[in-house]
Write a protein that holds these residues in place. Structure first.
Motif, PDB file in Angstrom:
ATOM      1  N   GLU A   1       5.597  11.511   3.463  1.00  0.00           N
ATOM      2  CA  GLU A   1       4.662  11.801   4.558  1.00  0.00           C
ATOM      3  C   GLU A   1       3.208  11.651   4.114  1.00  0.00           C
ATOM      4  OE1 GLU A   1       5.368  12.160   7.814  1.00  0.00           O
ATOM      5  OE2 GLU A   1       7.379  11.652   7.088  1.00  0.00           O
ATOM      6  N   GLN A   2       2.906  12.169   2.953  1.00  0.00           N
ATOM      7  CA  GLN A   2       1.543  12.043   2.426  1.00  0.00           C
ATOM      8  C   GLN A   2       1.204  10.573   2.191  1.00  0.00           C
ATOM      9  OE1 GLN A   2       0.782  14.245  -1.193  1.00  0.00           O
ATOM     10  NE2 GLN A   2      -1.422  14.038  -0.981  1.00  0.00           N
ATOM     11  N   SER A   3       2.165   9.790   1.753  1.00  0.00           N
ATOM     12  CA  SER A   3       1.954   8.355   1.515  1.00  0.00           C
ATOM     13  C   SER A   3       1.705   7.625   2.822  1.00  0.00           C
ATOM     14  CB  SER A   3       3.153   7.756   0.792  1.00  0.00           C
ATOM     15  OG  SER A   3       3.297   8.355  -0.478  1.00  0.00           O
ATOM     16  N   LYS A   4       2.444   7.971   3.866  1.00  0.00           N
ATOM     17  CA  LYS A   4       2.238   7.342   5.182  1.00  0.00           C
ATOM     18  C   LYS A   4       0.827   7.646   5.702  1.00  0.00           C
ATOM     19  CE  LYS A   4       7.087   7.523   6.565  1.00  0.00           C
ATOM     20  NZ  LYS A   4       8.056   8.192   7.438  1.00  0.00           N
ATOM     21  N   ASP A   5       0.398   8.901   5.556  1.00  0.00           N
ATOM     22  CA  ASP A   5      -0.961   9.273   5.980  1.00  0.00           C
ATOM     23  C   ASP A   5      -2.003   8.490   5.196  1.00  0.00           C
ATOM     24  OD1 ASP A   5       0.082  11.076   7.784  1.00  0.00           O
ATOM     25  OD2 ASP A   5      -0.202  12.827   6.466  1.00  0.00           O
ATOM     26  N   ALA A   6      -1.759   8.346   3.908  1.00  0.00           N
ATOM     27  CA  ALA A   6      -2.705   7.616   3.061  1.00  0.00           C
ATOM     28  C   ALA A   6      -2.798   6.159   3.474  1.00  0.00           C
ATOM     29  CB  ALA A   6      -2.299   7.734   1.596  1.00  0.00           C
ATOM     30  N   VAL A   7      -1.668   5.542   3.837  1.00  0.00           N
ATOM     31  CA  VAL A   7      -1.674   4.142   4.284  1.00  0.00           C
ATOM     32  C   VAL A   7      -2.580   4.001   5.497  1.00  0.00           C
ATOM     33  CG1 VAL A   7      -0.274   2.319   5.317  1.00  0.00           C
ATOM     34  CG2 VAL A   7       0.579   3.561   3.325  1.00  0.00           C
ATOM     35  N   MET A   8      -2.458   4.912   6.441  1.00  0.00           N
ATOM     36  CA  MET A   8      -3.294   4.846   7.647  1.00  0.00           C
ATOM     37  C   MET A   8      -4.767   5.027   7.288  1.00  0.00           C
ATOM     38  SD  MET A   8      -1.169   4.016   9.838  1.00  0.00           S
ATOM     39  CE  MET A   8      -2.309   3.949  11.187  1.00  0.00           C
ATOM     40  N   ASN A   9      -5.061   5.973   6.402  1.00  0.00           N
ATOM     41  CA  ASN A   9      -6.455   6.199   5.994  1.00  0.00           C
ATOM     42  C   ASN A   9      -7.033   4.984   5.284  1.00  0.00           C
ATOM     43  OD1 ASN A   9      -6.483   8.811   7.019  1.00  0.00           O
ATOM     44  ND2 ASN A   9      -5.796   9.709   5.092  1.00  0.00           N
ATOM     45  N   ILE A  10      -6.234   4.369   4.451  1.00  0.00           N
ATOM     46  CA  ILE A  10      -6.700   3.200   3.696  1.00  0.00           C
ATOM     47  C   ILE A  10      -6.997   2.046   4.636  1.00  0.00           C
ATOM     48  CG2 ILE A  10      -5.967   1.428   2.044  1.00  0.00           C
ATOM     49  CD1 ILE A  10      -4.512   3.797   0.558  1.00  0.00           C
ATOM     50  N   PHE A  11      -6.126   1.804   5.604  1.00  0.00           N
ATOM     51  CA  PHE A  11      -6.379   0.699   6.530  1.00  0.00           C
ATOM     52  C   PHE A  11      -7.546   1.001   7.466  1.00  0.00           C
ATOM     53  CE2 PHE A  11      -2.444  -1.050   4.970  1.00  0.00           C
ATOM     54  CZ  PHE A  11      -2.712  -2.405   4.997  1.00  0.00           C
TER      55      PHE A  11
ATOM     56  N   ASN B   1      -7.432   3.760  -6.150  1.00  0.00           N
ATOM     57  CA  ASN B   1      -8.604   4.635  -6.197  1.00  0.00           C
ATOM     58  C   ASN B   1      -8.547   5.701  -5.106  1.00  0.00           C
ATOM     59  OD1 ASN B   1      -9.580   3.233  -8.376  1.00  0.00           O
ATOM     60  ND2 ASN B   1     -11.011   2.002  -7.192  1.00  0.00           N
ATOM     61  N   HIS B   2      -8.093   5.317  -3.930  1.00  0.00           N
ATOM     62  CA  HIS B   2      -7.950   6.271  -2.835  1.00  0.00           C
ATOM     63  C   HIS B   2      -6.969   7.383  -3.235  1.00  0.00           C
ATOM     64  CE1 HIS B   2      -7.735   7.692   1.327  1.00  0.00           C
ATOM     65  NE2 HIS B   2      -6.442   7.867   1.086  1.00  0.00           N
ATOM     66  N   CYS B   3      -5.846   7.000  -3.781  1.00  0.00           N
ATOM     67  CA  CYS B   3      -4.838   7.981  -4.189  1.00  0.00           C
ATOM     68  C   CYS B   3      -5.369   8.906  -5.275  1.00  0.00           C
ATOM     69  CB  CYS B   3      -3.568   7.272  -4.674  1.00  0.00           C
ATOM     70  SG  CYS B   3      -2.694   6.391  -3.369  1.00  0.00           S
ATOM     71  N   LEU B   4      -6.046   8.339  -6.253  1.00  0.00           N
ATOM     72  CA  LEU B   4      -6.599   9.157  -7.338  1.00  0.00           C
ATOM     73  C   LEU B   4      -7.630  10.140  -6.811  1.00  0.00           C
ATOM     74  CD1 LEU B   4      -6.917   6.485 -10.159  1.00  0.00           C
ATOM     75  CD2 LEU B   4      -5.273   8.372 -10.041  1.00  0.00           C
TER      76      LEU B   4
ATOM     77  N   VAL C   1       0.840  -1.196   0.000  1.00  0.00           N
ATOM     78  CA  VAL C   1       0.000   0.000   0.000  1.00  0.00           C
ATOM     79  C   VAL C   1       0.877   1.248   0.000  1.00  0.00           C
ATOM     80  CG1 VAL C   1      -1.720   1.298   1.326  1.00  0.00           C
ATOM     81  CG2 VAL C   1      -1.926  -1.187   1.108  1.00  0.00           C
ATOM     82  N   TYR C   2       1.910   1.257   0.803  1.00  0.00           N
ATOM     83  CA  TYR C   2       2.817   2.407   0.870  1.00  0.00           C
ATOM     84  C   TYR C   2       3.484   2.637  -0.492  1.00  0.00           C
ATOM     85  CZ  TYR C   2       6.711   5.394   2.200  1.00  0.00           C
ATOM     86  OH  TYR C   2       7.613   6.419   2.268  1.00  0.00           O
ATOM     87  N   GLY C   3       3.908   1.570  -1.138  1.00  0.00           N
ATOM     88  CA  GLY C   3       4.558   1.690  -2.444  1.00  0.00           C
ATOM     89  C   GLY C   3       3.636   2.283  -3.488  1.00  0.00           C
ATOM     90  N   VAL C   4       2.388   1.840  -3.501  1.00  0.00           N
ATOM     91  CA  VAL C   4       1.417   2.375  -4.464  1.00  0.00           C
ATOM     92  C   VAL C   4       1.169   3.859  -4.166  1.00  0.00           C
ATOM     93  CG1 VAL C   4      -0.979   2.238  -5.275  1.00  0.00           C
ATOM     94  CG2 VAL C   4       0.329   0.141  -4.889  1.00  0.00           C
ATOM     95  N   CYS C   5       1.000   4.186  -2.893  1.00  0.00           N
ATOM     96  CA  CYS C   5       0.764   5.584  -2.521  1.00  0.00           C
ATOM     97  C   CYS C   5       1.962   6.461  -2.905  1.00  0.00           C
ATOM     98  CB  CYS C   5       0.498   5.698  -1.019  1.00  0.00           C
ATOM     99  SG  CYS C   5      -1.073   4.983  -0.523  1.00  0.00           S
ATOM    100  N   LEU C   6       3.155   5.968  -2.666  1.00  0.00           N
ATOM    101  CA  LEU C   6       4.355   6.728  -2.985  1.00  0.00           C
ATOM    102  C   LEU C   6       4.465   6.962  -4.486  1.00  0.00           C
ATOM    103  CD1 LEU C   6       6.730   8.020  -1.551  1.00  0.00           C
ATOM    104  CD2 LEU C   6       8.012   5.908  -1.840  1.00  0.00           C
ATOM    105  N   LYS C   7       4.031   5.973  -5.258  1.00  0.00           N
ATOM    106  CA  LYS C   7       4.039   6.107  -6.723  1.00  0.00           C
ATOM    107  C   LYS C   7       3.149   7.274  -7.165  1.00  0.00           C
ATOM    108  CE  LYS C   7       2.267   3.745 -10.771  1.00  0.00           C
ATOM    109  NZ  LYS C   7       1.395   2.677 -11.173  1.00  0.00           N
ATOM    110  N   TYR C   8       1.977   7.413  -6.523  1.00  0.00           N
ATOM    111  CA  TYR C   8       1.046   8.465  -6.913  1.00  0.00           C
ATOM    112  C   TYR C   8       1.385   9.814  -6.296  1.00  0.00           C
ATOM    113  CZ  TYR C   8      -2.013   5.209  -9.288  1.00  0.00           C
ATOM    114  OH  TYR C   8      -2.520   4.300 -10.167  1.00  0.00           O
ATOM    115  N   PHE C   9       1.715   9.837  -5.010  1.00  0.00           N
ATOM    116  CA  PHE C   9       1.925  11.107  -4.318  1.00  0.00           C
ATOM    117  C   PHE C   9       3.346  11.650  -4.445  1.00  0.00           C
ATOM    118  CE2 PHE C   9      -1.555   9.376  -1.436  1.00  0.00           C
ATOM    119  CZ  PHE C   9      -2.555  10.068  -2.096  1.00  0.00           C
TER     120      PHE C   9
END
Length: 161
Positions: free
Chosen positions: A27-37, A62-65, A15-23
């Protein structure tokens, strides 16, 4: 809760890797991981998941987009008003074009046979149904339908010329 902890341990890096790819921001990716879980608990209740890993990947994407589409992430640029077309000019051009089309349509209607002209005018301009047109004109219902269809086809041909 234990199951969520296990899922977090197993899939957090994905999840972190996918978020990092988009963001492209740690830090934004770490926050997104928490929100997704956090979302995951509710989402799993709503969906029947057969392949968890691919489903989680899609959920993460989808969350990242959606996050990238939020207004605070939209970038705006200034534009030069000189490049904008005047609404008045467009409006006048559109009005003139419509007027020309109406004039042409009137000429094309006049070129139809008398039966087609009468049935087309009753159907399209006076909003009469086939039964009413048959009663008004005395034509058979099938003839009314035929006159309207042929008239419409002839109008189309005439308008395209």
């Amino acid at each position: 809760m234990r199951v969520l902890s296990d899922l977090y341990q197993r899939y957090m890096e994905l999840v972190y890797g996918v978020c990092l790819k988009y963001f492209k921001d740690a830090e934004q990716s770490k926050d997104a991981v928490m929100n997704i879980f956090e979302e995951l608990v509710e989402k799993l209740k709503q969906h029947e998941v057969s392949n968890f890993k691919s489903w989680l990947h899609t959920l993460t994407r989808n969350h990242c987009l959606m996050q990238l589409r939020t207004p605070r992430n939209l970038k705006t640029t200034k534009f030069n008003q000189e490049y904008m077309q005047s609404a008045e000019t467009v409006h006048l051009n559109g009005m003139l074009e419509k007027e020309e089309q109406f004039v042409k349509l009137e000429k094309c209607i006049q070129s139809l046979s008398e039966e087609q002209k009468k049935t087309v005018e009753l159907f399209y301009l006076q909003q009469k149904c086939y039964d009413e047109i048959a009663e008004i004109t005395g034509y058979e219902w099938k003839k009314v339908r035929s006159y309207i269809q042929n008239g419409r086809r002839n109008l189309k041909i005439c308008m395209e010329e």
